[in-house]
Write an enzyme that holds these catalytic residues in place. Structure first.
Site, PDB file in Angstrom:
ATOM      1  CD  GLU A 280      -2.395  -1.274   2.848  1.00 46.81           C
ATOM      2  OE1 GLU A 280      -2.233  -0.575   3.795  1.00 46.81           O
ATOM      3  OE2 GLU A 280      -3.506  -1.913   3.020  1.00 46.81           O
ATOM      4  N   PRO A 281       1.874   1.428  -0.960  1.00 46.75           N
ATOM      5  CG  PRO A 281       2.817   1.302  -2.770  1.00 46.75           C
ATOM      6  CD  PRO A 281       1.961   0.508  -2.402  1.00 46.75           C
ATOM      7  CB  CYS A 348      -3.640  35.848  11.368  1.00 45.36           C
ATOM      8  SG  CYS A 348      -3.823  36.925  10.033  1.00 45.36           S
TER       9      CYS A 348
END
Ligand code: LLP
Length: 430
Positions: A280-281, A348
């Protein structure tokens, strides 16, 4: 290796100047290289040579969470990749991109009954179950639909992956998988449930791993468990070894192990298992296949170093704020001069900082820079914080490029909210 290089003094994605994309689409914008994605799939597959089972190569199920863009998934579908999904949404994206159900693996601790039903109807290849409670729910959903779910348990091998705590998943205190010692009993009970066929084991210990040792330890434990399960009469045919292999972010640091070294370790660790392997890369396939292209709004003097304020922010690329992640920063048209600067976005919050005291290409107002290695866990983790529209995405292949996700319109963001009439004329409360 990627395909973002300088040609005639300007940074290109394959054969397309990044300036051309920025001029046409504006900034910030994510730019992906299809050639890099294809290369990474090829390299990973080559690393797994010799691991065929019954004439079948291992399944490479791309972890959709790393980059769920439809065009990216379509490139991977075209290469014959499967998908590792963790939600109904990811499952639908994978199917929409043409990835067949049988090449889809469903991971995650919180699959709902509705998501299970969707996955069963799509005929997915394997559910990686993370608890016995989940097994019972899936059994009921499957039995109600008259369908059969092929399942594996994700086993927590209690191994320290040696990566950032927020992306480490294989310790006993983490929420993932079932405890190793409890696995044989869990398999026995699951095998007795209607609607389930127990077919495999699964493990995934974390992401951005830079040392193969913990993976090899985990795989060793999985091998022993397979033998135990078979001795107990289970027909174990698959082993899903997860994802996790790290990619280079900082060119001044030693590179993580190459896929070839990973493949060699897997061959050693899984010798004699006699199962179909699945992987499952995510990051390995797309991490270095993307950059975030941004413009310098202005440069403001700072106490220690100038602040380079760019038009991308933590909402667009949150990895530095969330994991103190390091992304290489390069000028699109480097003059050759360097300086030390702090690179920040307009949001911010002090956390909206991409780099402090970074030695980098000297840039000034109006110039463009890229954050490298922004193909994985980048656009997909974006938010609209500070009412900033989601960043568009572009895919390049050779000398062609296309917008593969439009820039979100602020109007669309506002239109998604609704204001009930009573909110307008409610009396004040004092
Ligand atoms: N399989 C499972 C069950 C996973 O949970 C993951 C990642 C993968 C495969 C893919 O792992 P990879 O090959 O990409 O390392 N947002 C974080 C990374 C979170 C990874 C979550 N799970 C980051 O930006 O570093």
């Amino acid at each position: 290796m990627d395909h973002f290089d300088l040609h005639d003094g300007a940074l290109h994605a394959e054969q397309v100047p990044l300036d051309a994309i920025a001029d046409a689409v504006g900034t910030p914008v994510y730019v992906y290289s299809a050639a890099t994605i294809r290369r990474h799939v090829r390299v990973f597959r080559e690393a797994l040579a010799g691991l065929e089972h019954d004439g079948q190569a291992p399944l490479v199920a791309f972890a959709v969470k790393a980059n769920p863009n439809a065009a990216v998934l379509s490139v991977l579908a075209g290469l014959g990749c499967g998908a590792d999904v963790v939600s109904g949404g990811e499952l639908m994206r994978a199917r929409a991109a043409g990835i067949p159900g049988e090449k889809i693996v469903f991971s995650g601790v919180g699959k709902t009954a509705d998501e299970m039903a969707l996955a069963l109807r799509e005929g997915i290849g394997q559910f990686n179950l993370e608890s016995e409670e989940e097994a019972r729910t899936l059994s009921k959903v499957a039995a109600d639909l008259g369908l059969t779910a092929r399942v594996a348990f994700r086993v927590n091998p209690d191994v320290d992956a040696g990566t950032h705590a927020k992306i480490s998943t294989g310790r006993s205190e983490n929420k993932f998988g079932i405890a190793y010692d409890l696995a044989p009993d869990a398999y026995a009970r699951a095998a007795a449930l209607p609607g389930l066929v127990v077919q495999g084991v699964a493990v995934h210990i974390g992401s951005q791993l830079t040392d193969l040792g913990p993976l090899e330890t985990a795989f060793g434990r999985i091998g022993a468990l397979i033998a135990t399960l078979r001795a107990a009469g289970h027909d174990i045919r698959t082993a899903d070894l997860g994802g996790g292999l790290g990619v280079p972010y900082d060119p001044t640091k030693p590179a993580p192990p190459a896929p070839s070294a990973y493949g060699e370790m897997v061959r050693r660790a899984t010798a004699g298992w006699n199962v179909r392997l699945m992987f499952e890369p995510g990051r390995l396939i797309v991490g270095n296949a993307g950059v975030l292209l941004t413009s310098v709004i202005r440069v403001k003097p700072g106490a220690q170093a100038p602040f380079v304020i760019v038009d991308a922010a933590m909402n667009d690329l949150m990895r530095p704020a969330l994991y103190d992640a390091w992304h290489d920063i390069r000028a699109v048209r480097p003059s050759g001069e360097r300086f030390v600067a702090n690179v920040v976005g307009p949001v911010c919050e002090t956390g909206d900082t991409f780099a402090m005291q970074r030695s980098m290409d000297r840039v000034d107002e109006g110039e463009r820079v890229v954050f490298m290695t922004a193909g994985a866990y980048a656009a997909t983790m974006a938010s609209t914080y500070n009412s900033r529209a989601l960043t568009p995405e572009v895919l390049v292949s050779g000398d062609r490029w296309a917008v593969v996700r439009k820039r979100q319109k602020i109007e669309a963001l506002i239109a998604a909210d609704s204001v009930p009439a009573w909110a307008l004329n409610e009396p004040t409360e004092d």
